[in-house]
Structure formats: C-alpha cells, structure tokens
Design an enzyme around this catalytic site. Structure first.
Site, PDB file in Angstrom:
ATOM      1  N   ASN A 482       0.852  -1.190   0.000  1.00  0.00           N
ATOM      2  CA  ASN A 482       0.000   0.000   0.000  1.00  0.00           C
ATOM      3  C   ASN A 482       0.885   1.236   0.000  1.00  0.00           C
ATOM      4  OD1 ASN A 482      -1.740   2.102   0.497  1.00  0.00           O
ATOM      5  ND2 ASN A 482      -3.014   0.929   1.910  1.00  0.00           N
ATOM      6  N   ASP A 483       1.181   1.709  -1.189  1.00  0.00           N
ATOM      7  CA  ASP A 483       2.057   2.867  -1.356  1.00  0.00           C
ATOM      8  C   ASP A 483       1.621   4.057  -0.508  1.00  0.00           C
ATOM      9  OD1 ASP A 483       3.814   1.856  -3.236  1.00  0.00           O
ATOM     10  OD2 ASP A 483       2.547   2.396  -4.936  1.00  0.00           O
TER      11      ASP A 483
END
Lengths: 811, 811
Positions: A482-483
């Site tokens: 999850n950037d």
C-alpha cells in the site's frame, strides 16, 4: 445499463454507441510500438517509452473529453462526419466499435455512406495501420473527400506540454508524395522521425495545425475540411500535424479502401540525411512497402489474429457461465498482456509522464503473464533484478528505455524485494526452467556487481530479515504494497509527493502485511533452495518463516483480525482500538493465504471479519472506517476523501487475496462471490454506474463512503489483472502450476456443475474436465490422465507436445 | 491590418474583434494575486507562484486555442452567447475588449442585450473581481439566465496535468449560499482554499465539470446552459468547477450588475475548520464583504486607476509622435511592471511550470522598473543577491515562494553575477540610496553566510576575473546572456535540456560578450567603490577593465566586428572565418556600448557591420548566417531551424543594445530606427503578420531565414521590455539618472523637433522640455532649471517635493 456486448466468437467487445460513460479504449501493439485507441478513435501512440518517444500528441483531461486521435473526416457533399463520431459528432445512422485483441474496428454509416476503420499495430512493425473502407450504399454516385488527421508530439511528452517558448519554434516536416514526415529535432540530436502516409495519390495535404483547423476552431470544425480544400500547409514551428486529402468517387454499391500508416523510423547516426536538410527516408519506404496493398494488410492482420489465437490457447475455459468464460479465456489474459507491456505508464488515467516500470508492479504482473510468453517473463525478471541494490532493497521504478533505476520516484518500499521471489517462483512453476537461477545479474545495473539470480533472491529474503522492528515484524520502510500507508514520512508540506518525501525511517514502524507475504512465499523459496542444493539454508528459511508466523500471532493479531501495522510511535494501525481505520484488507488476505495461526482458526476469523466489516455489493473496501481527517502518522492514505482510492475505496487489486484465502479455507461460493463482484463482465449491466470498460478491471471502485459508490477509476493498468487471473485460474478453477507439474485443485460454488480448461503447460496440452457431481466446493475425489487413474491431484509433466485428456471429479 | 486601436486618453488598447491573430492578453494583479486574461476572457489566475498555487486550470496549446477562462454564459430565450465571444462563439452584434492597466473590460451586445464585463484584481486583495453588467436595449422585457463558470486547478499545475490516477479522486467543494468553495487537499496539508461567489441570490449552481458540460462537450456547449437549468452538482473527485446560475429579469432599458469574486484564502493551521469537515470561511467572508456593492467595486477600481496614474506620472512623454508617446508613457512601463512581477514564469507562451525567477532575467528587468517602485526593486535585489554563491557564481533561477535557488534549472551562466552589479547600479542611480550597499545579505540563503551587498558585488566582479580563459577573456561557462550558445555541453542525447546538460567546463571557451559587459559596467562599479571609500580598489577595477579592453581589442576583434566567443577547442565563434554564424549581435552591442577600441573606431565599424549584415525590415537578427545544421560545439543555438529564436531570429532583447550604442556614436536617426522596428505600436498595422499584441514586446520575431519572417512569439515576458525602456528613456530621449542627479542627453533623429518628459526623480518632479531648433541628433547647447541657466547637462538633485521646469536646447 449496457452500451455494448461481448462477441465471444470474434473475441471482441462491441460498443453500440459512441457516447460511452467514459472513453472505452483498447491497446494496439505488443512489442515496441504501442497505441491507445478509444471507441471514437481518440488516443495516441508511442515507441517504447510513453514519455520520451511519443509520436502523437494527446491532451489528458481535455475538454471535450478524449479530444485528439487519428481522425478521418468524411465530407459527403456539404455533410462532414467521422466514422468514429468524434470529433465532429455528427450522428451516424449506424455505429459499432469492435475492440478486438490488438485491433479495433469502427464501422458506421451516414447518409448511405458506409465507413469501416480497421486499426492495428502489425506484429514486428513499428507503426499503426489504419485501413479505411468506404462503401456507397446509395443508388447514386458519390463524390467524397476523405481527410486524415493526426497531430504530432514533439517526442518528449512532458516537454511538449510545458516548454512552448522553445517548442513553438522547432516544428519541422517534409512532404514527399503521399507521405508526410514529422522531423522535429531530427536536425539536431534525434535520429528518428515519424511518417504518416496513405497508399494512394492525394489531392493535397496539411501539416500545420492552425492552417488545418483555423486558430479558434476545435477538432470538430476544421476549416480545411469544411471548406473541402486542403491548404497544402507546410509546418514551420507551432504544431505540426499530418493530414491527407483524398478525392473518392464511388459508384452506387462501390467500395474502396485506403491504407494509412503512421510509423516510427530511425537511421544510423551516419546515415541521417539523403541530401543536406533532407532526411533519409529509406526506413520509411521499407516500412510503407510492407503495407501498400489490402492483401498485405490482411495478411498482417491474420498474423496478429493467429498470434493471439496461439497465446490464448494456453489457457482456455469452457463452463456454464459465459461471463466467466470470456473473462478467463480472453479479457483477463488480454489485460495481463497490456499490464505486462505498459506497467503503470500509459492509460487514460496514467499520463505516461510520471511512471516507468514498477519493481513491484511489474513483478506482480508476471503472475498473469508468465504462462503466455515465458521467455518474455524471464527477460523481464532479469531486467527487474538488475535494478536491485546489493543490500536487497530496490528502486521502486526503472526507466523502460534505459532499464535503469529511477531515483526520482523514491525507494524504501520494503515489500519490493519479496516480489522478486514471487515472480521468480511463478516463472519456475510455469516453466520448470531452473537454469534461470544461475543467470548472472548485476546489482544497480553495474555489470561489475553481478551475481546469480538466486543470490538476488537471497538478498531479497535477507532484506526483510535484516530489517525487523521491535516486535520482530518487518519494518515497513516508506510503505509496503500500500504505497499510501506512509508511516515514516510525516509530510506537512502541501502538495509534497509521499513517494519522494523524505523517509524518516523510525526503525519502529512495522508491516504485518510484509510479514504475511514473507510467510506465504517462504515454502516456495525454501523449496527453490532445497532443489538448488542448499538444504540447510532451506531449513533456515522455513524457521525464519515460523518465527515470523509467531511474531504475527503474538503481535499482529488483534482479536478478530490481523493488525495492519505499527506506526512510527509503535501505535497499532488497523486495530479495533483505532478510532478509524480499524480493519484493513491487506493483512487479512496475505496472512490468511499464508495460513498464519491456522491451528487457532485465525484465517477463518479474519475472513469472517472481512465479510462483516469490509464487504459491499461492489467489492471489498480496503479499510474500515475510512479516515475522515488527515493523519500525519499515516500519510497519503488519509489524504484521500473517504471512499476513494486507498482510503476506503474498493481497491480491486487486493480482493483476489481474500478470494484466494477463501479457497484455502474451502469456501468455494464465497471465493467466487468475491471474484464476481469486481469482475467487469458481471458489471456490464451497470455500466452507467461503473463507467469504465466492462471488459477490463479498474484499479479502484469508489467505496461505500464515497458519494459515487460503485464508480470505477484507473482502468487497465492495475495489478488487479494479474491477481484476479492468478486467483481464478489457480485457486477457483484450481489449475495450478507447481514445481513438479500441474495441480488440479478447484474450489468453486457448490452449484458449479463442472468446467473444462484447456491448458498448454511445459510443452504439452491438457484438456482438463472438472466434474462436480456431488455439488461440493472443494476436493478432487478421482482423477484420470488419458483415461488412466492417477493418485492425488498433481498431473505429471508429459512434455511430449501432445494433447492429453484429464478428467477430475470433485467430491 | 489592425484589429483594434490605442485609446490614449483611457490608456487602453481597444480590440475590435474577438478573433485576433493570437489571443491578446492582459495581466491583472500587482502584488500577490495574478491573472492572465485574454480578449475573450480566457486565462487563469494564481497566488504568488504560477506552478504551485494555481487557482484555475488552463490548458496550454489547447484545441481550440485559448480554451478555459472565467466565462459568463448568457441564455436569452434559446440563444446562448458569451460577452467575450468564446467559448460559444456566437457572433456578437457589437464587441469591444479594452485592456487597461491592470484591468480588462469586455463590452458586447447581441439581440439587444448589452453586456459589460469589468475584470480586475483590486489593490491589496487576493482575488479577481468580475462585474457583469447587463442592459436590456430592446423594447420588451427580457428573462435572462446568467451562468458563471470557472474550472479549478488542483493547485500544483504540473501535478494537475499529469497525476490523474490520484487527482481524479481528491476534488472537494463546499457550497454555502452564493459562495462556492474549492477545497481540494484542504483536508490534508493545505490550509488554503479558493472561493468563487456572486453578490446575489442564485437559482442554483454546479461544481462538477462533467455535470455542467456533459462528458463529451466542449466549453462551447455546456449541457446545463443549453438546458437552461443548473444541475446543483457537488463535485466529488474528477474536476471541480464553479458555476452560478442567476435569473435576471430586465425591463426595457433596465440595467443590472452582478459582482463575481474569485479569491484565495488561507487560515492559520489551528483554525482550519469551523466544524468537522467544514472549512473555516471567515477569511472568505472578509474578502467577499469588501466587494459586495457596486460602490465598493467602483472605489476599488478607482484605487487601481489612481495607483497606475501615480506610477506612470514618474515618466511621461509628450512628443510629436503618438506611437512613441503611448509606448514610452504607458505600455512599455506597464510591460516592465509585468516582467518584474512574473519574471519568465507565466504568459501565454510560458506555462508557469518550468521557470521561476531568473537571476539574470530579474536583475535586467529592474532597468525598466526601478523608477516605478524603487522599494520593491530594492527588495528584489536583496532576494536575488541572497541566492548568490560565495564564489560569486549564481543559481540561474530561484523559486518565487521559497526564494531559494533552484538547482534543477542549472547554473554556470558566467554572465549572471555581473547582472547583479548592473541592477544595483541602476537602483543607486535612481534613488541615491547608498545605504543599500551595507545591507546584510546571505549567500545561498544561509543566514550564517551573510555579508554586505557591496561584498556580493565584489564577488560578482571577482567571479569574472577569477574565470579568465587563454586569451584573458571571461570563460563563458554553460552560456552567457545567450542561454543557447552552449560551448561546453556537447549534448548528443535527444531531448536533453541544454540548461541542465552536464557542463563539461573546458577552461577554454571564452565570451567576448561578457568581456564587453565587464568593461561597460566597470566605471559605475568603480565609482560605487570610490564613494564607499575604496579608492584603490576602484583603481584596480578600472585597470582590470582596461586589461579586458585590451584583450578584446587583441583577441576579440575580427576585422570588421567583434568576435562572439572562442569555443571549447579555441576556435572562433562569430568570425568571418566561420562558415555560418559569422557575425553575432551581442558583442557588437555591448562592446560598442562599452566603447571598446573607440580610439580605433571599432564601435562604429561594428555598428556598420550590424547594419550591413544583420539588419532587416523587422529588426536586427541575432546572428548571420543562421546555422543550417546542428553544431555539437555550439549547442542549443544550432538546434533551432534557421530564423527562429537564437538562430537567426530577431531577438528583440538585444536590439536596444545596438540602439544605445548608436546613441553613443551620436547616430540619433539610426538609434531611433532600430528602436522603431521592433516597437509594437509601430507594428500595429501589420498585426496579421506580427500576430502578438501590438501593445507589448515579444521576445522574438522570426528572422529573414524563417518561412514566417516577421511573426512574433513569446510576447510579454522578455527582457526586451526593460532594455527598450532603458534605451528609449535614457539614451534616445536621454533622461538619464546618474549617481549625482538626472542627466539630460538626448540622441534623436534630426527631424525630431523636441519633446517634453515629466519625470519624478528622488522626491521632486521635473518637467523637461527638450527643444531641437537646429535639427541636430545629439548635444545639449543650453539648459535652464526653473528659468536659471545651468552648466552642463546634469540636473542637480532638488529633492524638495516640488515641480521644476527644465528647458534643454539641443545644438
């Protein structure tokens, strides 16, 4: 509401009206030359790199939407229209757009003039071919003017849209017969140009946009077309375009076709010119000679069709559900090819400016691609591994032209290294090509620092182990998968990119997701080591995984679900103790897939929690509740309004993780339901809500906290493609490559009566019929190979080039 | 062909038809809030930084041209039109656009409905005000719908046009009565928002672009307007816009007006919200309260007019030539203000994305601005000096928001440092404020490295002396004034920026231009030192200049003109020995201005060569002959097609250098002729060729080697503005500030009968009448101050706040 239908025989999606809820596009090209083309013929093309080598100009977020493309204007008497409706938007009496595999056909008719535009990028050619066929359906002769139109880009798409004080002065063209050459900057450091030609004599041309359109006109009202007379303008600066004017006389019932080619050509440095200031047109002539006749075009088109026929014969499903069949057999695999080619660079949402090939993105994409062309998957693995650092960390992206790591985009995503193991495992299981592990691959593209690919995997695995936090869980770094969960950034500066903001590594923030992934891949990685002769190392890997599992059970379990992370202050993220963001999908998916805490029933409880708290009619949201305010300790995730993107959106990419975990728990119906909810073919009927193409996945569907719940965005370029194919093919349908052969292990709803998968695998073809007479969800009772019963559910490697019949009976 | 006329009384340029040869724009705002507005109301606005803080979206190089702006749609029955013609382009029965000083008025009429749009940015307010006045000119009552429209930008204009996968999810608005609030990203790290309001109740609103326009419509066909009904749409992601719908009933002859305000507001970090998720609107209410009534608007408009009245009273010309008067008294000074405010960041050719404040650019701009508001000039000098390095070198640009040097844009332009001396000299001569030299100014914005401004000048001067090449001439570095003459770059990489390409300093490439500049400024700099008590240092400076002069005479003279440079191999650039690029304008201008080789008549010979080889009917080209091929040793200059930009274009910026040099040679007619050829007011009649605004200078006019000879580009933001004003005011009209007062030293054509300049200078006003009874070109025979004869031509510093009459008689 539907705007078209699937033509399963032709393997086309047929769009029946041009004003789709959003431009519905297709991709042309499979190798070096790529095009985006919408159902109204909008879009653009580029050679290899969407930013640096763009042939035609495209304006993102334009008003009107999707303005700019390769346009054909028909002037029939005083009536002007386009086969693709746009840009003139004169209503056609009949309109169809057929998006096929690597080609698009637009068929329309107005005032008894029928037009058919076939567009494709031929195999092995760096060009778009557009064949325009006109037919007079009336009883009287017609005198038509056909005008073509493309607008050239000054190559570097970023520079092209910012540096006007220079660019308005550099544009140059040459015209030679029916060929228009765009040679901006060729006079200096470029040795490439574009050519736009037609296989017929022309009445005239235009190459200066303003002359063609008129200064204040849109594409919908070009002066030249409405005046019916080419301007023969020669661009000098400003905006070079290419337009041919053809006079077409059609007797009643007569049909004529014209072949337009828009191509990329380059010359050796020492053969740039054929005369002073005159470009060497030899490569263009060679290119054009390949597509001068209908026969040549048809032959190239057949080659393209055969190419896809061959590719898709590697995995083909027949079931009772045509929606499932078409997604699995055609569209999902097609999208996997596109994501493999594009990574996240160029779509109608990705402008091609900012993003190269992602380390994580492209490795994941292999999951859905490796069975199609294993050799290209291998090459990609080696490219990606070559951007890894010696300590196992990775550039988050690399440049497609140079294949070098892109420091501008940031690094420190601590899940990145593990994806390399994931991708290599997938390759090994598909191919059995163990030699790949011995390939010599540099670090950071420095040949002096070359080691075996296996050693790269070691560094990857080691990178996690060398970066553990206070709870023995992996440090998250800048972010994990999850950037947008940025636990070490603390960004306060308006507009600062979280990808490149300073990463103030706390040494505290930990990711339960990475832990789950680590445990999930450890058995395969250990097996790779064992088979490589590193038995004790394999043991150590399994032990490390065991330790990690214990750490998750002890510090990563929140009572009803897996925790998401610890932030930089050591506070829990994704816990019932949290005010918002109590529950996150990612660790539920990966920890359950890894079977963490299986003996205590943790996976099943986690999946129940997902169903209870995250599930919606359009799919599973990423987190719950969405963050209503910005959280300095969490970063970008909380920068999105509730329900969008990573903040409570349905991030389709991770839904398959839950589906896979459900199959592991034996929940066939639940697994399929999760699959179905985000699967585009099943959403076709609500296209007015979903909006993006019903034949491909979007990255995100707005979640229930968003005003536009159910609206999709960022279609095409998403890891969703690979992950859903991995899910449906290997876990729901259960046709799963393993190191030693093909395992048959379906997990389906009890009402599935059975299905047949044709699968090419390691040099043999298997026609696998799965029967479910007892209406179970999981379990193979008996299995035969070519009529002979076999023990267990693993098909041996026949590798004999023959077709084998497999019957697997569930029960 | 003319498209309008100068209204000298109102100091407006009046455009009489909307379809000008290129959008003709104006600038609104003088302090922090700026707008670009075209004659069809296109354009955009921003707060302080055109890239980072853009309020409204604008699409450069759009099709149609200049689409996007603040639009007012009138729906009169079924007829829809805009006062500014665009975007609907319904033909008005009457149309006028009046670009005034800091305001624009568009007046038009259609179907007996008259509309008047007054647009300006008030002094001391961070907003655009648009008052729309409607008058029913018919004999019957009219029911009108008035729709406003602006499209918001997601603040960072670069991100706004590239990062759609994020931006399409972040858009947020609030609507409160007649006020529309654009609050994208306010929920996270921004503490500012935009407000768009009208001072009347509305029938409805729209804030979602697609709802307002319809997905496939242009600005010319908004669904909402054509349906006559607001959608009351609330943006959630995608593209937030602001549109009000007002119902307007007008009796015959009745007139009503509406005040629209589009403003920027910010809150302290701890006062961002008035309720959870609800922005604190207090600053917006305060802003809107200032412009609720016609009376308030008129008062603010009067204030703006008075502001400009005051500024322009500092230099006002009355002569026999109205074109000269209007350029000198109004438009040239106005453009100098705009260049001071914008540097080279935001025009219709500069996208506001790439360029901040230029070290050289902004210092030069002071030449034309310092007399208007000396205090702001001083502040700018200190800002610029603070970006200098300790070794005297400079960042080529700095960021307007942070005032820090911008490393991305490159450095090593070896003329940069000298411009600081130039700017400070101009400030001292204007103000006599010697205290500025004692100001403490850091290097590279590091307060710990602070020295006096005088010390900065020392480092500047020293930087040249410490960087001399083999011939004792200054090393050119990356480039000198001509950014495109890159003698140390050798760029082979397609698309590489010459500004940031690696500078492979040869230690050989030398600039004769820098030498000329060095010699030109040395006397003033020496005088500054002398008056500061550094007499021996002053002597050393003069000696260094003498040495430099000798080096130029010995190695920088080519026989008929000054050489341009030596390249990195020590080969001559700008020599008769060269195949192309034999003669360059820049050293002729500066070496002649510096009087280098005066005793040998070199300046006059150089000027004759310019006249012979470089002069054309549209101005003097930069070099001759233009380069027909790319030269690795010369860089960007040879990357342009012949006749454009620095490669044989008429680069207006340096024409005044020749003009000034001609005045020094006593050639009044020749000096004026050079001035006249590029002066826009004299080109008004050929607007169809010149294309850009006839009231402001363009950076470049295509030269004789270009197919579009005479076509101007890059209007507004160019050093041409300051240099031409410097030329015409100080050298042609000869009203020249000196350290000790105002010198009167005109050099004019012999047919000039005389002129009067009103000049405010150091706290007094001088009404200077110059008479030329003998028809000479130069020389003051007698001069009186308030009737009393004075010796010489230097007016003493009266500094008494009074008006003084000066009569100077040439002869």
């Amino acid at each position: 509401m539907k705007f078209g239908y699937f033509d399963d025989v032709q393997r086309e999606y047929v769009i029946e009206r041009p004003d789709t809820p959003y431009p519905w596009i297709n991709y042309l090209g499979n190798e070096q030359f790529f095009s985006l083309i919408s159902n109204t013929s909008g879009g653009y093309c580029f050679y290899r790199d969407a930013r640096l080598m763009r042939l035609t100009r495209y304006r993102y977020n334009s008003v009107p939407t999707d303005a700019g493309g390769r346009y054909f204007y028909l002037r029939d008497g005083d009536d002007v229209w386009n086969p693709g409706w746009a840009p003139v938007k004169a209503k056609p009496d009949r309109y169809r757009c057929r998006h096929g595999l690597g080609y698009t056909v637009i068929e329309s008719e107005r005032n008894q003039l029928a037009a058919r535009q076939l567009s494709f990028v031929p195999i092995g050619a760096d060009c778009e071919v557009h064949r325009v066929t006109l037919k007079n359906q009336s009883g009287a002769a017609k005198e038509i003017k056909l005008f073509s139109f493309v607008e050239f880009c000054a190559w570097n798409a970023y520079d092209d849209m910012t540096n006007f004080q220079r660019n308005f002065n550099t544009g140059e063209v040459e015209i030679d017969g029916s060929a228009i050459y765009h040679k901006t900057e060729y006079r200096e450091r470029r040795n490439h140009y574009a050519v736009f030609s037609v296989n017929a004599p022309i009445q005239g041309y235009d190459t200066d946009r303003e002359s063609f359109l008129g200064l204040y006109n849109g594409f919908d009202r070009p002066d030249v077309v409405f005046n019916g007379k080419p301007g023969n303008s020669v661009a000098s600066g400003w905006s070079p375009v290419g337009s041919h004017c053809l006079g077409v006389t059609l007797a009643p019932g007569e049909e004529k076709s014209y072949i337009f080619v828009l191509g990329y050509c380059e010359n050796p440095e020492d053969q740039k010119w054929e005369a002073p200031g005159v470009i060497n047109k030899e490569p263009a002539r060679r290119l054009l000679d390949r597509f001068r006749t209908d026969r040549q075009v048809e032959s190239a088109f057949d080659e393209l069709k055969n190419y896809w026929q061959g590719l898709l014969s590697r995995f083909c499903l027949q079931s009772e559900d045509p929606k499932l069949d078409r997604m699995v057999s055609v569209w999902n695999q097609y999208q996997c090819m596109v994501t493999f080619n594009m990574s996240r660079s160029a779509s109608y949402f990705e402008s091609g400016i900012g993003r190269g090939m992602g380390f994580r993105d492209s490795t994941q994409d292999l999951l859905g691609f490796v069975h199609l062309i294993p050799s290209r998957a291998k090459a990609r693995i080696l490219d990606i591994a070559a951007t890894q650092m010696e300590d196992g960390s990775a550039y988050h992206q690399y440049q497609p032209l140079t294949k070098r790591g892109n420091m501008e985009v940031g690094s420190g995503f601590n899940d990145d290294p593990l994806w390399l193991i994931f991708g290599v495992t997938a390759y090994l299981k598909e191919t059995g090509d163990w030699s790949v592990l011995k390939e010599s691959v540099p670090f950071d593209n420095d040949e002096k620092k070359s080691v075996s690919l296996l050693e790269h995997l070691r560094r990857s695995f080691g990178h996690v182990l060398h970066n553990l936090g206070p709870h023995g869980l992996p440090l998250i770094g800048r972010a994990d998968w999850n950037d947008c969960l940025n636990l070490n950034c603390f960004s306060k500066k308006p507009g600062e990119s979280f990808q490149t903001a300073e990463n103030m590594e706390s040494g505290v923030a930990e990711s339960v997701f990475i832990a789950g992934m680590f445990v999930y891949i450890a058995p395969s990685y250990a097996e790779i080591l064992r088979r490589g002769g590193f038995a004790s190392e394999a043991e150590a890997v399994l032990k490390a995984a065991k330790n990690m599992e214990q750490a998750v059970i002890r510090y990563g379990w929140d009572g009803e679900w897996y925790l998401r992370a610890y932030d930089a202050m050591g506070n829990k993220v994704g816990s019932r103790e949290c005010e918002e963001g109590k529950l996150f999908i990612e660790p539920q998916g990966f920890c359950a897939m890894a079977g963490i805490g299986m003996e205590k029933g943790l996976p099943e409880r986690a999946l129940d929690s997902v169903k209870e708290h995250l599930d919606t009619k359009y799919g599973i949201v990423l987190n719950w509740p969405s963050y209503t305010t910005y959280r300095l300790n969490l970063g970008e995730i909380s920068s999105y309004p509730p329900g969008y993107k990573e903040n409570g959106g349905i991030f389709c990419h991770n839904n398959p993780w839950i589906s896979i975990a459900e199959t592991m728990a034996g929940h066939g119906e639940r697994a399929f339901e999760v699959y179905r909810r985000t699967c585009p073919a099943y959403l076709e009927d609500i296209s007015e809500i979903h909006r993006t193409e019903p034949y491909v996945y979007a990255q995100m569907i707005a979640g229930r906290d968003a005003p536009r719940f159910g609206e999709a965005k960022n279609s095409w370029l998403t890891g969703t493609a690979a992950w859903t194919f991995y899910d449906v093919s290997q876990f729901i349908l259960g046709i799963r490559p393993q190191f030693d052969g093909l395992q048959i292990d379906p997990c389906v709803p009890s009402w599935f009566k059975g299905f047949t998968v044709t699968r090419r695998f390691r040099g043999a073809e298997y026609v696998i019929e799965v029967r479910n007479p007892d209406g179970v969800e999981k379990g193979i009772k008996t299995m035969t190979l070519d009529g002979t019963p076999i023990m267990g559910n693993l098909l041996p490697d026949c590798a004999d080039g023959k077709t084998h019949r497999v019957v697997a009976v569930m029960g």
